[in-house]
Design a protein around this motif. Structure first.
Motif, short mmCIF file in Angstrom:
data_model
loop_
_atom_site.label_atom_id
_atom_site.label_comp_id
_atom_site.label_asym_id
_atom_site.label_seq_id
_atom_site.Cartn_x
_atom_site.Cartn_y
_atom_site.Cartn_z
N SER A 139 0.84 -1.19 0.00
CA SER A 139 0.00 0.00 0.00
C SER A 139 0.88 1.24 0.00
O SER A 139 1.94 1.25 0.63
CB SER A 139 -0.93 0.03 1.22
OG SER A 139 -1.73 1.19 1.22
N CYS A 140 0.44 2.26 -0.73
CA CYS A 140 1.16 3.52 -0.80
C CYS A 140 0.28 4.66 -0.30
O CYS A 140 -0.95 4.58 -0.35
CB CYS A 140 1.56 3.83 -2.24
SG CYS A 140 2.66 2.62 -3.01
N CYS A 154 3.90 9.24 -4.91
CA CYS A 154 4.10 8.29 -3.83
C CYS A 154 5.10 8.86 -2.82
O CYS A 154 6.21 9.24 -3.18
CB CYS A 154 4.61 6.96 -4.37
SG CYS A 154 4.91 5.74 -3.08
N VAL A 157 5.49 4.00 1.45
CA VAL A 157 5.11 2.68 0.97
C VAL A 157 5.35 1.65 2.06
O VAL A 157 6.32 1.76 2.83
CB VAL A 157 5.89 2.31 -0.32
CG1 VAL A 157 7.38 2.29 -0.08
CG2 VAL A 157 5.43 0.97 -0.88
N ASP A 237 -1.22 2.35 -7.48
CA ASP A 237 -0.02 2.31 -6.65
C ASP A 237 1.22 2.00 -7.48
O ASP A 237 2.26 2.65 -7.35
CB ASP A 237 -0.17 1.26 -5.54
CG ASP A 237 -1.06 1.74 -4.40
OD1 ASP A 237 -1.44 2.93 -4.40
OD2 ASP A 237 -1.39 0.94 -3.51
#
Length: 357
Positions: A139-140, A154, A157, A237
């Protein structure tokens, strides 16, 4: 009822789909339905009447929606688990099962867990310390770039394994200027990114970890060393990470048909977690660790669904494509609806197949 009406009613029942129970006036209409519906034993199924549903959302509507099937609703209200939709033997069995079926929330987020290790905001755990997990969740969290801050970059992370252990976590230094830190939901401040790991380095580490020594072109879903990647909205992502990974190794809870809406649109992770795991996420600052845990729990729940084992479970399998000739031959007229269902196969990869790998 006269003789003609009786015959028409009998014919309609004979042309009733053995999976979704839809009725057709003519046999050829039933055949066309079976050709495009891809019914199979991998679909969510009512534990009372055995009706096949395209998604758990459809099954939920069948059992407890605005217009449920009354008999099924009555039994489900007494013996049905509201999380996995299973029908148990008794109300007491339901109570015990449902307590086990409901997950508790992730009480201590990633920041708290890292603080306990003395790592705090600059938390980073190298994946080399993990025991080579086969399945991982990613998941980011994004900050904003561009003149209006709407471009997703992003900035954090997290990767976890099936036991909710953190395999890898870092803040990420975007390749362009940040114009909105979105602190209300990300909890990210400028100082978190000042000395953060550059995006290119993050890409390399994650790519090497996921491929696990296999060249990208050799990666296959079964029998290889590459890891299965779980997440929600992974296309976005991976795009923000500027990473490519084979679709055959991706398990996305936003795109998995049994977890989608009846309209075939994606459900939010917040809704899926509340409906199928029994707790709430995404209040205030959102933790990527919490998202990883939720998606992994959803994946695990889907993976351990008990379905009939088939040698060639997908309609796209070469062995099953030849079966489609049967739909066009005259002998189909002699097949019962149950026989048609027996040769029908799924048009999506059921995650229960991962447990057979």
């Amino acid at each position: 009822m006269d003789y003609r009406s009786s015959m028409e009613s009998s014919e309609t029942l004979r042309n009733k789909c053995a999976a979704c129970y839809r009725q057709f006036n003519k046999l050829e209409h039933l055949v066309e339905h079976m050709k495009i519906s891809y019914h199979s034993g991998h679909e969510p199924t009512c534990g009372v009447c055995k009706k096949h549903c395209r998604s758990f959302e459809s099954l939920r509507e069948h059992l407890i929606g605005p217009l449920p099937k009354q008999e099924c609703k009555n039994i489900f209200s007494l013996r049905g688990c509201r999380f996995c939709m299973m029908i148990l033997e008794s109300p007491n069995a339901r109570r015990i099962h449902q307590e086990r079926c409901q997950f508790s929330s992730v009480n201590s987020g990633l920041t708290t867990r890292m603080a306990a290790l003395g790592l705090r905001d600059k938390a980073m755990i190298d994946y080399t310390s993990s025991r080579s997990p086969r399945v991982v969740a990613l998941s980011c969290k994004m900050v904003g770039g561009g003149s209006d801050g709407s471009l997703d970059l992003c900035a954090r992370v997290c990767i976890t394994d099936e036991s909710d252990n953190v395999v890898f976590h870092t803040y990420v230094k975007p390749s362009m200027a940040v114009t909105s830190y979105r602190y209300e939901t990300t909890g990210i401040r400028p100082e978190n990114l000042r000395d953060a790991m550059p995006l290119k380095q993050v890409q390399r580490k994650i790519q090497e970890f996921l491929c696990n020594g296999e060249p990208m072109w050799k990666i296959r879903p079964r029998g290889g060393k590459a890891r299965i990647l779980v997440g929600h909205g992974l296309d976005h992502d991976l795009d923000c990470l500027q990473l490519e990974y084979p679709s055959s190794m991706i398990r996305d809870t936003a795109k998995y048909p049994p977890l989608m809406k009846t309209s075939k649109l994606s459900n939010s992770l917040k809704y899926l977690t509340q409906a199928y795991l029994g707790y709430d996420v995404h209040f205030g600052i959102q933790d990527p660790y919490e998202d990883c845990v939720a998606t992994m729990r959803l994946y695990t729940r889907m993976r351990y669904q008990k379905h009939k084992i088939e040698a060639y479970p997908l309609a796209a399998d070469a062995q099953n494509r030849s079966n489609q000739v049967v739909w066009r031959q005259s002998e189909v007229e002699r097949m019962s609806p149950d026989e048609m269902l027996s040769i029908s196969r799924s048009d999506y990869y059921c995650w229960c197949l991962d447990s057979l790998a």
